[in-house]
Design a protein around this motif. Structure first.
Motif, PDB file in Angstrom:
ATOM      1  N   UNK A  81       0.757  -1.138   0.014  1.00 12.88           N
ATOM      2  CA  UNK A  81      -0.218  -0.031   0.015  1.00 12.88           C
ATOM      3  C   UNK A  81       0.929   1.192   0.097  1.00 12.88           C
ATOM      4  N   UNK A  82       0.430   2.282  -0.440  1.00  6.35           N
ATOM      5  CA  UNK A  82       1.092   3.590  -0.509  1.00  6.35           C
ATOM      6  C   UNK A  82       0.234   4.715  -0.389  1.00  6.35           C
ATOM      7  N   UNK A  83       0.762   5.930  -0.106  1.00  5.20           N
ATOM      8  CA  UNK A  83       0.177   7.196   0.001  1.00  5.20           C
ATOM      9  C   UNK A  83       1.121   8.294  -0.408  1.00  5.20           C
ATOM     10  N   UNK A  84       0.653   8.861  -1.316  1.00  6.35           N
ATOM     11  CA  UNK A  84       1.854   9.892  -2.006  1.00  6.35           C
ATOM     12  C   UNK A  84       1.644  11.197  -1.194  1.00  6.35           C
ATOM     13  N   UNK A  85       2.647  11.802  -0.593  1.00  7.46           N
ATOM     14  CA  UNK A  85       2.486  12.920   0.373  1.00  7.46           C
ATOM     15  C   UNK A  85       2.543  14.196  -0.526  1.00  7.46           C
ATOM     16  N   UNK A  86       1.234  14.787  -0.801  1.00  4.62           N
ATOM     17  CA  UNK A  86       1.351  15.925  -1.630  1.00  4.62           C
ATOM     18  C   UNK A  86       1.985  17.387  -1.062  1.00  4.62           C
ATOM     19  N   UNK A  87       2.108  18.215  -2.129  1.00  3.92           N
ATOM     20  CA  UNK A  87       2.967  19.460  -1.878  1.00  3.92           C
ATOM     21  C   UNK A  87       2.652  20.001  -0.466  1.00  3.92           C
ATOM     22  N   UNK A  88       3.731  20.153   0.296  1.00  2.40           N
ATOM     23  CA  UNK A  88       3.815  21.195   1.489  1.00  2.40           C
ATOM     24  C   UNK A  88       4.683  22.250   1.184  1.00  2.40           C
ATOM     25  N   UNK A  89       5.189  22.563   0.229  1.00  3.12           N
ATOM     26  CA  UNK A  89       6.103  23.413   0.021  1.00  3.12           C
ATOM     27  C   UNK A  89       7.385  22.836   0.148  1.00  3.12           C
ATOM     28  N   UNK A  90       8.516  23.541   0.679  1.00  2.00           N
ATOM     29  CA  UNK A  90       9.762  22.941   0.849  1.00  2.00           C
ATOM     30  C   UNK A  90       9.999  22.778   2.374  1.00  2.00           C
ATOM     31  N   UNK A  91      10.635  21.550   2.586  1.00  2.29           N
ATOM     32  CA  UNK A  91      10.644  21.092   4.187  1.00  2.29           C
ATOM     33  C   UNK A  91      11.799  19.987   4.232  1.00  2.29           C
ATOM     34  N   UNK A  92      12.414  19.794   5.315  1.00  2.00           N
ATOM     35  CA  UNK A  92      13.036  18.553   5.606  1.00  2.00           C
ATOM     36  C   UNK A  92      12.265  17.600   6.377  1.00  2.00           C
ATOM     37  N   UNK A  93      12.684  16.152   5.765  1.00  2.09           N
ATOM     38  CA  UNK A  93      11.426  15.223   6.449  1.00  2.09           C
ATOM     39  C   UNK A  93      12.622  14.808   7.799  1.00  2.09           C
ATOM     40  N   UNK A  94      11.668  13.828   8.274  1.00  2.00           N
ATOM     41  CA  UNK A  94      12.331  13.108   9.556  1.00  2.00           C
ATOM     42  C   UNK A  94      13.632  12.230   9.045  1.00  2.00           C
ATOM     43  N   UNK A  95      13.852  11.959   7.936  1.00  2.00           N
ATOM     44  CA  UNK A  95      15.088  11.450   7.312  1.00  2.00           C
ATOM     45  C   UNK A  95      16.189  12.209   7.226  1.00  2.00           C
ATOM     46  N   UNK A  96      15.788  13.476   7.316  1.00  4.22           N
ATOM     47  CA  UNK A  96      16.860  14.512   6.985  1.00  4.22           C
ATOM     48  C   UNK A  96      17.098  14.788   5.488  1.00  4.22           C
ATOM     49  N   UNK A  97      15.988  14.319   4.579  1.00  4.09           N
ATOM     50  CA  UNK A  97      15.997  14.561   3.090  1.00  4.09           C
ATOM     51  C   UNK A  97      15.218  16.102   2.799  1.00  4.09           C
ATOM     52  N   UNK A  98      15.852  16.778   2.195  1.00  5.84           N
ATOM     53  CA  UNK A  98      15.204  18.140   1.900  1.00  5.84           C
ATOM     54  C   UNK A  98      14.515  17.910   0.862  1.00  5.84           C
ATOM     55  N   UNK A  99      13.221  18.299   0.885  1.00  7.58           N
ATOM     56  CA  UNK A  99      12.103  18.203  -0.275  1.00  7.58           C
ATOM     57  C   UNK A  99      11.651  19.471  -0.613  1.00  7.58           C
ATOM     58  N   UNK A 100      11.616  19.523  -2.273  1.00 11.97           N
ATOM     59  CA  UNK A 100      11.151  20.542  -2.785  1.00 11.97           C
ATOM     60  C   UNK A 100       9.880  20.246  -3.644  1.00 11.97           C
ATOM     61  N   UNK A 101       8.932  21.041  -4.166  1.00 18.65           N
ATOM     62  CA  UNK A 101       7.920  20.912  -4.928  1.00 18.65           C
ATOM     63  C   UNK A 101       8.168  19.943  -6.161  1.00 18.65           C
ATOM     64  N   UNK A 102       9.316  19.731  -6.620  1.00 16.17           N
ATOM     65  CA  UNK A 102       9.679  18.750  -7.601  1.00 16.17           C
ATOM     66  C   UNK A 102       9.579  17.283  -7.195  1.00 16.17           C
TER      67      UNK A 102
END
Length: 95
Positions: free
Chosen positions: A41-62
């Motif tokens: 099963x999966x869930x796509x986390x939709x755009x929340x802007x730019x942020x850093x996840x609990x894994x330490x990965x920097x997320x952008x809108x891309x």
């Protein structure tokens, strides 16, 4: 903070609307052997802007971020898959 694996093989389905469905993943463990898991099963986390996840990965809108359920050693686990097609077209795994 979670553990990140940068070398992950992912089989996914690309739909006509441009969405991605992750189906299976494979990575090499510390012993040099491949571990393979089907995504139940999966869930796509939709755009929340730019942020850093609990894994330490920097997320952008891309960045595509998926929270996926797998079964490892007869236990349900939630993992995170990251995919950024524009700059580094590779998958990363957050455990």
């Amino acid at each position: 903070m979670g553990k990140i694996k940068d070398e992950v093989d992912v089989i996914c389905e690309h739909k006509a609307d441009g969405s991605i469905i992750p189906m299976r993943l494979r990575f090499m463990d510390e012993n040099g052997e491949y571990e393979t898991y089907n995504i139940k099963g999966y869930r796509q986390v939709k755009d929340k802007g730019t942020f850093t996840t609990e894994d330490g990965v920097y997320i952008t809108s891309n960045t595509y971020l998926f929270e996926c359920m797998i079964i490892a050693m007869n236990t349900k686990r939630i993992i995170r898959l990251y995919y950024e097609p524009s700059t580094k077209p590779k998958w990363r795994l957050g455990i």
